[in-house]
Scaffold this motif. Structure first.
Motif, mmCIF file in Angstrom:
data_model
loop_
_atom_site.group_PDB
_atom_site.id
_atom_site.type_symbol
_atom_site.label_atom_id
_atom_site.label_comp_id
_atom_site.label_asym_id
_atom_site.label_seq_id
_atom_site.Cartn_x
_atom_site.Cartn_y
_atom_site.Cartn_z
ATOM 1 N N ARG A 126 -7.670 -3.165 -6.703
ATOM 2 C CA ARG A 126 -7.779 -3.014 -5.257
ATOM 3 C C ARG A 126 -7.275 -1.625 -4.879
ATOM 4 O O ARG A 126 -6.602 -0.966 -5.662
ATOM 5 C CB ARG A 126 -6.942 -4.077 -4.522
ATOM 6 N N GLU A 127 -7.605 -1.196 -3.677
ATOM 7 C CA GLU A 127 -7.077 0.059 -3.142
ATOM 8 C C GLU A 127 -6.400 -0.241 -1.809
ATOM 9 O O GLU A 127 -6.814 -1.155 -1.094
ATOM 10 C CB GLU A 127 -8.205 1.078 -2.951
ATOM 11 N N THR A 128 -5.358 0.534 -1.503
ATOM 12 C CA THR A 128 -4.668 0.318 -0.233
ATOM 13 C C THR A 128 -4.184 1.637 0.342
ATOM 14 O O THR A 128 -4.113 2.657 -0.366
ATOM 15 C CB THR A 128 -3.483 -0.659 -0.409
ATOM 16 N N PRO B 94 -1.150 1.596 7.256
ATOM 17 C CA PRO B 94 -0.901 0.497 6.308
ATOM 18 C C PRO B 94 -0.549 -0.787 7.052
ATOM 19 O O PRO B 94 0.072 -0.748 8.120
ATOM 20 C CB PRO B 94 0.292 0.993 5.484
ATOM 21 N N ASP C 50 3.159 -6.213 4.372
ATOM 22 C CA ASP C 50 2.989 -7.513 3.718
ATOM 23 C C ASP C 50 3.471 -8.618 4.632
ATOM 24 O O ASP C 50 4.470 -8.482 5.338
ATOM 25 C CB ASP C 50 3.786 -7.576 2.406
ATOM 26 N N THR D 36 -8.109 -9.819 0.725
ATOM 27 C CA THR D 36 -8.346 -8.719 1.653
ATOM 28 C C THR D 36 -7.529 -8.938 2.906
ATOM 29 O O THR D 36 -7.824 -9.815 3.713
ATOM 30 C CB THR D 36 -9.843 -8.622 1.993
ATOM 31 N N ARG D 37 -6.457 -8.139 3.065
ATOM 32 C CA ARG D 37 -5.612 -8.219 4.245
ATOM 33 C C ARG D 37 -6.030 -7.099 5.188
ATOM 34 O O ARG D 37 -5.901 -5.918 4.885
ATOM 35 C CB ARG D 37 -4.140 -8.103 3.855
ATOM 36 N N VAL E 243 -10.819 -2.586 -0.580
ATOM 37 C CA VAL E 243 -9.632 -2.053 0.097
ATOM 38 C C VAL E 243 -8.905 -3.202 0.789
ATOM 39 O O VAL E 243 -9.525 -4.078 1.401
ATOM 40 C CB VAL E 243 -10.031 -0.981 1.126
ATOM 41 N N THR E 244 -7.586 -3.208 0.689
ATOM 42 C CA THR E 244 -6.769 -4.253 1.308
ATOM 43 C C THR E 244 -5.557 -3.623 1.962
ATOM 44 O O THR E 244 -5.215 -2.457 1.702
ATOM 45 C CB THR E 244 -6.331 -5.293 0.257
ATOM 46 N N GLY E 245 -4.881 -4.375 2.832
ATOM 47 C CA GLY E 245 -3.655 -3.886 3.448
ATOM 48 C C GLY E 245 -3.886 -2.781 4.457
ATOM 49 O O GLY E 245 -3.178 -1.767 4.439
ATOM 50 N N VAL E 246 -4.856 -2.956 5.367
ATOM 51 C CA VAL E 246 -5.221 -1.905 6.322
ATOM 52 C C VAL E 246 -5.214 -2.468 7.740
ATOM 53 O O VAL E 246 -5.705 -3.580 7.975
ATOM 54 C CB VAL E 246 -6.621 -1.329 6.010
ATOM 55 N N MET F 183 -4.060 7.161 -0.368
ATOM 56 C CA MET F 183 -4.431 5.876 -0.957
ATOM 57 C C MET F 183 -3.775 5.701 -2.320
ATOM 58 O O MET F 183 -3.509 6.691 -3.021
ATOM 59 C CB MET F 183 -5.955 5.781 -1.128
#
Length: 699
Positions: free
Chosen positions: A484-486, A517, A520, A530-531, A569-572, A608
């Motif tokens: 994943r990418e964040t 960002p 969490d 996917t957040r 991509v997650t955490g966006v 990133m």
């Protein structure tokens, strides 16, 4: 107590129990299931895992590996009750099989090792049962082993699972001298003699009377604290009658406020009869659980567990056999007979039920009909999938399907012979039908078929199934993990203007975005999901609400492939701070396109990092091999979080990148001369090494 199942095919709903056996691998689930089948007269010989003679582990791979891989359903009868039982896998790679079973169960028996207590997968399946609201009772197994201790196991249940454990038995003897239990609610002894299949009931041994009375008092106090009715009697009488105590234990179990704990040794056939009595006494029948909820034409409806109600059932498993396709159902309401027609919510088609079967693992008994509360298999359905709702054509309903976890490991598969390529595609399609946690896709760059699943063993079993069932020679590539990418540092005020004019109606969308960002969420263990959060601070109607929704959809489209390597991509968090529209050229399509390109542009400007999946690993090794194992974990980038010494072995806990665990089982066996074992369960994602922040913002 042996009871003939076939006398109870028309058992009333109140006398039906649908339960699963849950546990960590090697805790004794399958052995316990075999003893239940033997004591209820369903089988006439005790099957053994080590001999490959078990009823529920009937698949060749299960018998070769000595573990449960596929959930197996069996039916038996006890004390005029029918018990539909599902033996579930204990290995983390097959947790999706457990989840699909829990979705259709009314209760469960959680099995714990009396030496190890709560183990990693014990905790995982317990949380799954919490998610589906399944009442449980606990069975502390292997009390005859060296180092076994009921109190220590119960304390680990209290500390790690956080229920209120209500211990209703006191062991008679310890370790190899364990011969029976004191039944605290009825204050009697139950003893099993070596070589005998029956239990002997008697009075409490004099040497244990004081201890038993003390434990009974502790049980009464614990129940009175949790149950108002029991508290009233306890305050008035200073004690609880067996009847009140049993009723209170039933209520606490079904509400989830308490967990009844029993103990025994399944391998030595000790403790099974009182466990079956507890299943009947404490776990709910289909009539005791809330009515199932579904949707019809967008509105929520309830269906009671009533044989006279419209038919509704949920498919939880599909299995292809040499004699046909078996579709496993939990019937929630109504009645259906063979030859009748059902409506499949998944395909929107009607299909005919060819045959109905009472399942005994790989053996089946034909039925003329099935009613609310049943778990059966049917033959004749061509397109039903796990998660599909089957219902009466005149009363359509869609039930919530079980959740399916995202796969984390992938391998490329190809047929060795070019002529077998089409056969491989067909075999993979059938495999995915049977196991929804497997995903098959074609790699757009290489053209290879890629099989994705929940772990290395999961994929190994799937490929071996293709080889055995279809006779195909399959070549497998090295496993790959799902990265994943964040965002670690965002951008503010990014302006994107989408204008398209090529004759006719044009497209116009003007947006200003902040990208940052997303912190969490406490308790969210699946950082790989996917957040994404989207908000709009635009006021005054500068961007209509329908365009804001379209913009959010476009941003979600952009999350599919990040700038570092095309990973999700997650955490966006994305905030729309300003925008503009055109009276003629603006549309939902224009704003969705703008959202997609604007977020892609913003991500290229953000700092990133790449995330890799990690796993919580528990390694059990002899104390003379600890040094080598710790060194190997360090070489695999493992972060050791603790170690505990237990009777000649050391239990090491660590967090290790999933990619470093490929082939670890072989390496561990080599370092410990075959004496070391390990388990791993997904623990979300963590930054991958040597991945410095990139992009304009990093500079």
């Amino acid at each position: 107590m042996r009871t003939d199942l076939h006398r109870h095919l028309d058992t009333p709903l109140a006398a039906v129990r649908n339960l699963g056996i849950l546990a960590h691998v090697d805790a004794g689930k399958t052995t316990l299931t075999e003893r239940i089948l033997y004591l209820t007269g369903t089988t006439h010989k005790r099957g053994e895992v080590h001999d490959g003679t078990t009823v529920t582990d009937f698949d060749p791979q299960e018998r070769d590996r000595g573990i449960t891989i596929f959930a197996a359903a069996v039916s038996c009868a006890w004390d005029a009750h029918r018990i539909n039982l599902i033996d579930t896998p204990g290995h983390v790679d097959f947790s999706d099989e457990v989840a699909r079973s829990l979705r259709v169960l009314d209760g469960a028996v959680a099995v714990f090792d009396a030496v190890a207590g709560v183990e990693p997968q014990s905790e995982a399946v317990w949380r799954q049962a919490d998610r589906y609201g399944v009442p449980r009772i606990a069975f502390v197994n292997k009390l005859d082993r060296a180092g076994a201790d009921l109190d220590t196991a119960v304390e680990s249940i209290r500390e790690r699972l956080h229920p209120a454990p209500l211990v209703v038995q006191l062991p008679i003897g310890s370790e190899a001298g364990f011969t029976g239990v004191v039944d605290l609610p009825r204050m009697r002894s139950l003893v099993w003699r070596e070589g005998r299949d029956t239990v002997e009931e008697g009075s409490v041994p004099e040497a244990l009377r004081d201890a038993a009375e003390d434990r009974r008092r502790q049980l009464e106090e614990a129940v009175a604290e949790l149950h108002p009715g029991a508290l009233e009697e306890y305050c008035a009488e200073g004690t609880l009658s067996a009847r009140t105590l049993t009723a209170a234990l039933r209520d606490l179990t079904r509400s989830g406020d308490g967990v009844v704990v029993l103990c025994g040794s399944a391998y030595r056939n000790r403790g099974i009869e009182p466990l079956l009595d507890a299943v009947v006494a404490y776990l709910p029948s289909p009539r005791d659980v809330p009515a199932v909820r579904g949707t019809r034409d967008g509105t929520e409806q309830e269906r009671l567990a009533d044989p006279a109600a419209p038919f509704a059932a949920l498919v939880f498993k599909v299995n292809g056999t040499a004699t046909g396709r078996l579709t496993y159902l939990r019937v929630y309401s109504g009645t259906i007979g063979k030859g009748e027609t059902v409506w499949d919510s998944g395909t929107g088609r009607t299909e005919r039920i060819g045959r109905i079967l009472r399942v005994q693992a790989d053996r089946h008994a034909p039925l003329e009909r099935t009613v609310a509360g049943d778990i059966v298999a049917v033959v004749g359905l061509k397109s039903a999938r796990a998660g599909s709702t089957l219902c009466a054509p005149g009363a359509p309903l869609v039930l919530e399907p079980p959740t399916v976890a995202d796969p984390v490991v992938s391998v490329a598969v190809e047929a060795v012979g070019g002529a077998e390529a089409e056969l491989l595609v067909s075999a993979l399609t059938r495999l995915v039908e049977e196991d929804p946690s497997l995903v098959v896709r074609t790699d757009p760059e290489t053209g290879q078929l890629v099989l994705s699943g929940m772990g290395e063993l999961h994929l190994e079993v799937a490929v071996e199934k293709i080889r055995l069932a279809h006779g195909l020679d399959v070549r497998v590539g090295r496993p790959k993990v799902a990265y994943r990418e964040t965002v670690v540092r965002g951008v503010s005020g990014l302006v994107h203007r989408h204008v398209k004019q090529d004759g006719g109606a044009g497209e116009f969308a003007h947006v200003v975005l902040d990208v940052e960002p997303l912190e969490d969420v406490p308790g969210d263990g699946d950082a790989g999901a996917t957040r994404f959060e989207f908000r709009s601070t635009v006021v005054g109607g500068r961007v209509p609400q329908e365009y804001v929704r379209a913009l959010e959809a476009g941003c979600r489209d952009a999350l599919a492939d990040g700038p570092l390597g095309g990973h999700p991509v997650t955490g966006v968090r994305v905030v729309l701070t300003d925008g503009a529209t055109h009276p003629k050229d603006s549309s939902e399509r224009a704003f969705r396109t703008a959202g997609r390109f604007a977020l892609r542009e913003a991500l290229r400007a953000c700092a990133m990092v790449l995330l890799e999946p990690v796993a919580d690993v528990t390694v059990t090794v002899p104390d003379d091999a600890v040094g080598g194992v710790l060194g190997d974990l360090a070489a695999r980038r493992g972060q050791v979080s603790g170690s505990v010494a237990r009777a000649g072995v050391v239990v090491i806990t660590a967090t290790v990148p999933l990619v470093e665990l490929f082939g670890y089982a072989t390496r561990l066996r080599s370092r410990t001369r075959g004496r070391g074992v390990f388990t791993a369960r997904p623990a979300g994602y963590a930054p991958a090494p040597s991945t410095a922040p990139t992009g304009a913002a990093a500079r």
